[in-house]
Design an enzyme around this catalytic site. Structure first.
Site, PDB file in Angstrom:
ATOM      1  N   THR A   1     -11.591  20.337  29.020  1.00 20.77           N
ATOM      2  CA  THR A   1     -10.725  20.801  27.924  1.00 20.77           C
ATOM      3  C   THR A   1      -9.802  19.648  27.541  1.00 20.77           C
ATOM      4  O   THR A   1      -9.783  18.610  28.204  1.00 20.77           O
ATOM      5  CB  THR A   1      -9.849  21.996  28.362  1.00 20.77           C
ATOM      6  OG1 THR A   1      -8.841  21.513  29.264  1.00 20.77           O
ATOM      7  CG2 THR A   1     -10.667  23.087  29.044  1.00 20.77           C
ATOM      8  N   ASP A   2      -9.020  19.842  26.481  1.00 25.79           N
ATOM      9  CA  ASP A   2      -8.088  18.781  26.076  1.00 25.79           C
ATOM     10  C   ASP A   2      -7.080  18.479  27.186  1.00 25.79           C
ATOM     11  O   ASP A   2      -6.683  17.346  27.386  1.00 25.79           O
ATOM     12  CB  ASP A   2      -7.349  19.195  24.799  1.00 25.79           C
ATOM     13  CG  ASP A   2      -8.302  19.205  23.595  1.00 25.79           C
ATOM     14  OD1 ASP A   2      -9.384  18.570  23.705  1.00 25.79           O
ATOM     15  OD2 ASP A   2      -7.973  19.852  22.595  1.00 25.79           O
ATOM     16  N   CYS A   3      -6.651  19.528  27.887  1.00 24.13           N
ATOM     17  CA  CYS A   3      -5.642  19.324  28.939  1.00 24.13           C
ATOM     18  C   CYS A   3      -6.261  19.020  30.298  1.00 24.13           C
ATOM     19  O   CYS A   3      -5.610  18.469  31.174  1.00 24.13           O
ATOM     20  CB  CYS A   3      -4.705  20.521  29.030  1.00 24.13           C
ATOM     21  SG  CYS A   3      -5.560  22.117  29.021  1.00 24.13           S
ATOM     22  N   TYR A   4      -7.515  19.400  30.479  1.00 22.70           N
ATOM     23  CA  TYR A   4      -8.224  19.137  31.740  1.00 22.70           C
ATOM     24  C   TYR A   4      -9.539  18.425  31.415  1.00 22.70           C
ATOM     25  O   TYR A   4     -10.610  19.042  31.392  1.00 22.70           O
ATOM     26  CB  TYR A   4      -8.507  20.445  32.489  1.00 22.70           C
ATOM     27  CG  TYR A   4      -7.273  21.112  33.052  1.00 22.70           C
ATOM     28  CD1 TYR A   4      -6.669  20.614  34.209  1.00 22.70           C
ATOM     29  CD2 TYR A   4      -6.716  22.236  32.440  1.00 22.70           C
ATOM     30  CE1 TYR A   4      -5.539  21.218  34.732  1.00 22.70           C
ATOM     31  CE2 TYR A   4      -5.588  22.841  32.961  1.00 22.70           C
ATOM     32  CZ  TYR A   4      -5.001  22.329  34.109  1.00 22.70           C
ATOM     33  OH  TYR A   4      -3.884  22.925  34.622  1.00 22.70           O
ATOM     34  N   PRO A   5      -9.477  17.096  31.155  1.00 21.90           N
ATOM     35  CA  PRO A   5     -10.672  16.407  30.647  1.00 21.90           C
ATOM     36  C   PRO A   5     -11.789  16.181  31.675  1.00 21.90           C
ATOM     37  O   PRO A   5     -12.937  16.019  31.297  1.00 21.90           O
ATOM     38  CB  PRO A   5     -10.114  15.065  30.159  1.00 21.90           C
ATOM     39  CG  PRO A   5      -8.801  14.882  30.827  1.00 21.90           C
ATOM     40  CD  PRO A   5      -8.272  16.242  31.138  1.00 21.90           C
TER      41      PRO A   5
END
Lengths: 135, 405
Positions: B136-140
């Site tokens: 995800t954007d926060c958990y790449p």
């Protein structure tokens, strides 16, 4: 008279030879086959009980070694990892010779190697896998 | 005469407390009677060590760089549940290794699983963590393959939905034409064995049959650490038949338990494999019962001769919820090595280690005597026979067409 339990490893070249019958005849022994297998690499494996004069047993073992059979005493073959055993008792009922037994007072599970015939049934039955069999 | 928790804890602090194990209490109550025993003894410790399948551990592994919201995770190739926040995992005791052959070649051996992962963590061994994620954007981050050690984890605690079953079945095999492979071990054909699993007179809930001193917030011994009861265990069912002494005649109460994995001892947290069945966790659990009054003294004086268990066929009846027990048998008889079932002599085999149960009750006794273990009055009692949540079989509503109600 003495009794001895041994593990025999037959190399492939001896598989069709009457090694046992020759040995018991020559050294006047009686025998009891406790287990016999041919392993994947075509080596023969036999667990044998021998009864007779102590010297005759020693001589028979020596003679079999000369024929190329590898011989080990049986009691070295099934072992218990005492650290791993929890004394639960799940093995008691599957052991055919009472080599594994529970003390009525202490509730500890004892393993008597001299009663063990190396059938190996206890090995996968033991929940923490404390028993192992080595040939 | 009665005592309070505070009075007993004051004695624990001052070192004047009188503690015995539940095994020692049997003779004390028989000799002195419950009234005098209650005056003399302050605390009775219990212990049990056996397979407790409904166990597992929460692990917070810390955030990696770059960060990752773990989607799927494996610990030594055993799947762990990751459907929580980014780096929280739950490893369940009975989860087999992902590529385990299971029972494809029956009986399967189930050599390694979640319980073994937990044991390895407790023993301080490195465990291999593999994980993947969709990113995800926060958990790449999308992949992770790393060694993991308990000392590096933020939190590691055991949280067990069901432990310490108050009494249990005795398993026999009447109908199969072969030995059967169960969570009660190998049960031999032709009523060839009777497999039982309880510490009997040392067992925690058999010494407090109506849960007077064990409830939410009770401090306990769990896997060598000090832990707590957080709820009744799943399938808690206190309403079944009881003996005159109030002891359930079959499985009844259970405990939901929690404790810090980092404080545990691998001697009391052992991964086990049941041939043809699966993986489980042999776990040590103990309680310290305050002898508040004569009634509690009488309960903790219970002996193996006073506790009975139902004999159940596991080759047919258990699996199909059919039939009735072939009667009940006492733990004293079970421990004699042979019982009689339907007129036939049947050898018995236990699955729960009485040696280690005794050791746990002894260790807990030492802790209380040394002032290291104070008693906690439950915040809330567990449900009893009068307010039981009930115990239902699954309500099977086969799905034939679309939609439910």
């Amino acid at each position: 008279m003495a009794e001895s339990r041994i593990v025999l490893h037959f190399p492939k070249k001896l598989l069709d030879q009457p090694v046992i019958s020759t040995a018991v005849e020559r050294y006047k022994l009686s025998f009891n086959i406790l287990r016999a297998d041919i392993t994947q690499d075509q080596e023969g494996l036999m667990v044998l009980g021998l009864e007779g004069e102590p010297k005759s047993i020693d001589d028979a073992v020596e003679w079999m070694r000369e024929q190329g059979v590898r011989v080990q005493p049986l009691e070295k073959d099934v072992t218990r990892d005492d650290e791993r055993c929890t004394d639960c008792g799940a093995c008691i009922v599957v052991c055919p010779t009472n080599a594994l037994a529970m003390d009525a007072q202490s509730r500890e599970v004892s393993f008597s190697a001299d009663k063990c015939v190396a059938c190996g049934i206890c090995v996968p039955v033991c929940p923490p896998r404390a028993m192992s069999i080595h040939f | 005469m009665s005592k309070t928790y505070e009075e007993i804890n004051a004695k624990i602090r001052s070192g004047d407390v009188v503690v015995v194990t539940a095994e020692e209490m049997v003779d004390i109550v028989a000799d002195l009677g419950p009234k005098e025993a209650a005056a003399k003894i302050d605390v009775v410790t219990t212990g049990t060590f056996g397979p407790m399948c409904s166990s597992g551990a929460f692990l917070n592994i810390g955030h990696s760089t770059p960060r990752m919201k773990i989607g799927k995770a494996w610990l030594n190739d055993v799947p762990a549940y990751a459907g929580l926040a980014a780096v929280d995992l739950y490893i369940g005791a009975t989860e087999p290794t992902e590529d385990d052959p299971l029972n494809r070649e029956h009986p399967g051996e189930f050599k390694y699983g979640g319980a073994h992962v937990i044991e390895d963590l407790v023993a301080g061994k490195d465990v291999r963590l593999r994980a993947d994620a969709y990113g995800t954007d926060c958990y790449p981050r999308k992949e992770l393959d790393s060694w993991l050690n308990i000392r590096d984890l933020n939190e590691a605690y055991m949280l067990n939905p069901r432990n310490a079953y108050q009494n249990y079945n005795v398993a026999v095999n009447k109908f199969a034409d072969r030995d059967i492979y169960t969570y009660m071990g190998v049960v031999k054909k032709g009523l060839g064995s009777a497999n039982y699993c309880s510490a009997g007179q040392l067992s925690p809930l058999l010494n407090d049959p109506y849960y007077r001193t064990i409830g939410i917030g009770s401090r306990i011994f769990l896997g060598g650490a000090q832990g707590f009861v957080y709820w009744q265990g799943t399938q808690h069912e206190p309403t079944g038949a009881r003996t005159e002494g109030g002891v359930p005649k079959g499985g009844a109460g259970t405990l939901g338990t929690v404790a810090d994995l980092k404080q545990m001892d691998p001697r009391y947290v052992v991964g086990v494999s049941f041939l043809g069945y699966g993986v489980s966790l042999a776990l040590g659990l103990g309680t310290a019962i305050p002898v508040l009054d004569e009634e509690i003294a009488a309960c903790t004086g219970v002996s193996d001769a006073d506790i009975v268990a139902p004999i159940i066929d596991y080759s047919h009846n258990y699996g199909l919820n059919e039939g009735k027990p072939f009667g009940h048998v006492s733990y004293a008889d079970l421990k004699s090595g042979e019982i009689e079932v339907e007129g036939q002599k049947v050898p018995t085999t236990p699955l729960s280690s009485y040696v280690r149960a005794r050791e746990i009750a002894g260790e807990l006794k030492d802790w209380v005597q040394a002032g290291k273990f104070q008693l906690v009055e439950p915040i809330q009692s567990l449900p009893g026979p009068d307010n039981s949540p009930g115990f239902k079989l699954f309500n099977n509503r086969p799905v034939e067409e679309e939609g439910g109600e």
